[in-house]
Design an enzyme around this catalytic site. Structure first.
Site, PDB file in Angstrom:
ATOM      1  CG  HIS A 114      -1.859  -1.132   1.287  1.00  0.00           C
ATOM      2  ND1 HIS A 114      -1.456  -2.401   1.690  1.00  0.00           N
ATOM      3  CD2 HIS A 114      -3.184  -1.233   1.005  1.00  0.00           C
ATOM      4  CE1 HIS A 114      -2.498  -3.220   1.641  1.00  0.00           C
ATOM      5  NE2 HIS A 114      -3.560  -2.535   1.240  1.00  0.00           N
ATOM      6  CE  LYS A 285     -20.819  23.102 -18.897  1.00  0.00           C
ATOM      7  NZ  LYS A 285     -21.557  22.073 -19.623  1.00  0.00           N
TER       8      LYS A 285
END
Length: 485
Positions: A114, A285
């Site tokens: 991990h 956008k």
């Protein structure tokens, strides 16, 4: 992750009912853990195959006791019939060395690593896989942390080339796609929590989300990947709509929330034909438009896209903007309903003053849509120059937000908030004063989390008709789905 054996038994039953294939027993969470007694009960009464994990603090777990006792508990779990156990790479060689020559044949040993700080390079990950394999692991497990959403791609690359069973996951919200697309890239398993927010690792979805929202059982190597690109993105309802639609039409696709920092880097990283289409929301956008190979004339006129499709014939990215269609349709319907003339010819927007708050891609699109319908468009924004630039493209008027509270040249105006003001968690914010709202006949708010924003609540109290952001979303997504299919 319960604190008692009885609670774990209840949770295991829930895991089965929810549709899990196996259950991980995090025994490091148990209070007053008595290994032989507790493991015997948990393993023998488990309604599903079991994976026993006894995670120490030095690897992100809860156990802070004697290391030899911890390993002895894992060996005991093997003897008692656990189907899988998890041991950390740091101690794997010693653990394997302590096992009897004749160990239980049915049990598979997962050796895990991990990294709670970052996701290493592909070369480093490949070396890590080799080191884990060298311990004698039956299954390799690597969990890293996403600093950027592109970090998932490195895990995908290692997963797809792995010659042994492998669990490869990326933690944090930016790593969500790794947990869902594990099925596409050959991951041995993925983890789902029983309850939202009660997780054993950051970014973990629930079992219900994996199975019911993301249709995990249907995801395979040929599944086409789609998603909504934004920041923030956790509030988006688009995955609910698209994944349900894909499933109902038998389309082999999945739709994900994509928390993206830099659009260009994301598009370059996920350039495979399998990443075949994206929606765009705040604030990406305009950046999305710059990444297109071709842009639809309407999107070019607006200066932003809300939809990008990878053309199957040549892989080129084509940008579109139909943001305004859903919003305009919802606003027109709201006006007609409030006037009692649902079938009246022509657009009820014609000749009306239409105030758009915000100059984001969605704001630009709605200003364009209102102008196309014959409205007199007014653009309000914090920055006057940005408002003026958008207004100039629709022969409109520009205002600052400060001026908006005193702007009422006409009665019965229309107001559309195209900013994130009022969105969770700042739900008590509003872009205009309640006093101002009495001059509007209809108020629309693009924010859809919460559905009833403060702006809409006060507009309704002031006598205006209101249109929820969810109505725009449903109208828009329906049009996009028809367009894509």
């Amino acid at each position: 992750m319960a604190e008692s054996v009885d609670q774990m038994l209840v949770q295991m039953q829930k895991a089965k009912e929810f549709g899990g294939d196996l259950v991980e027993l995090r025994v490091d969470f148990l209070k007053n853990f008595v290994p032989r007694q507790d493991l015997d009960i948990l393993i023998k009464q488990a309604p599903l195959p079991t994976l026993v994990t006894f995670r120490p603090r030095w690897e992100g777990g809860q156990y802070d006791g004697n290391e030899n006792e911890r390993r002895e508990a894992l060996r005991l779990a093997m003897e008692l019939g656990a189907d899988y156990i998890d041991i950390e790479l740091k101690v794997a060689h010693d653990f394997f060395g302590s096992l009897p020559r004749e160990r239980p044949e049915h049990v598979k040993i997962i050796v895990s690593s991990h990294n709670y700080e970052r996701t290493p390079s592909v070369e480093e990950l490949s070396d890590l896989v080799a080191r884990i394999q060298a311990t004698g692991a039956d299954i390799v497990k690597i969990a890293t942390t996403a600093v950027d959403i592109i970090d998932n791609a490195r895990i995908f690359q290692v997963l797809v080339h792995s010659q042994v069973p492998m669990i490869g996951l990326v933690m944090s919200e930016k790593g969500l796609m790794s947990r869902i697309l594990a099925a596409k890239f050959g991951g041995f398993l993925t983890f789902g929590s029983l309850e939202a927010g009660v997780v054993s690792a950051p970014g973990q979805p629930t079992v219900k989300e994996l199975l019911d929202l993301y249709n995990m059982r249907l995801v395979g190597p040929d599944t086409k990947v789609h998603g909504v690109i934004g920041n923030p993105i956790h509030h988006s309802k688009s995955p609910l709509l698209y994944n349900a639609s894909f499933k109902s039409t038998g389309f082999n696709g999945i739709y994900l929330p994509l928390l993206v920092d830099d659009v260009s880097t994301f598009i370059t990283t996920y350039s495979s034909p399998d990443f075949s289409g994206f929606s765009y929301t705040i604030p990406h956008k305009e950046a999305g438009l710059k990444c297109c190979d071709e842009v639809d004339p309407i999107a070019k006129a607006i200066g932003a896209i809300n939809c990008m499709i990878r053309r199957s014939t040549d892989g080129k990215l084509i940008g579109y903007n139909i943001d305004y269609l859903g919003a305009i349709a919802a606003i027109e319907e709201g006006l007609r309903a409030s006037n009692g003339a649902t079938l009246a010819p022509g657009s009820p927007l014609a000749g009306k003053i239409f105030v758009v708050i915000g100059t984001s891609g969605a704001g630009k699109a709605l200003a364009y849509g209102a102008y196309e319908k014959g409205a007199r468009v007014v653009v309000a924004n914090h920055t006057y120059d940005e408002a003026k630039e958008v207004a100039s493209k629709v022969q409109g008027q520009a205002l600052t937000l400060a001026e908006l509270n005193d702007f009422y040249p006409d009665e019965g105006m229309i107001l559309a908030n195209m900013t994130s003001v009022g969105m969770e968690p700042r739900i008590e914010e509003t872009p205009v004063s309640k006093e101002t709202l009495k001059h509007y006949s209809l108020v629309f708010d693009a924010v859809h989390t919460p559905k009833l924003t403060r702006l809409l609540r006060e507009a309704k109290q002031s006598g205006a008709a209101i249109v929820y952001g969810t109505e725009m979303l449903l109208g828009l997504e329906f049009k996009v789905l028809r367009f894509r299919i």
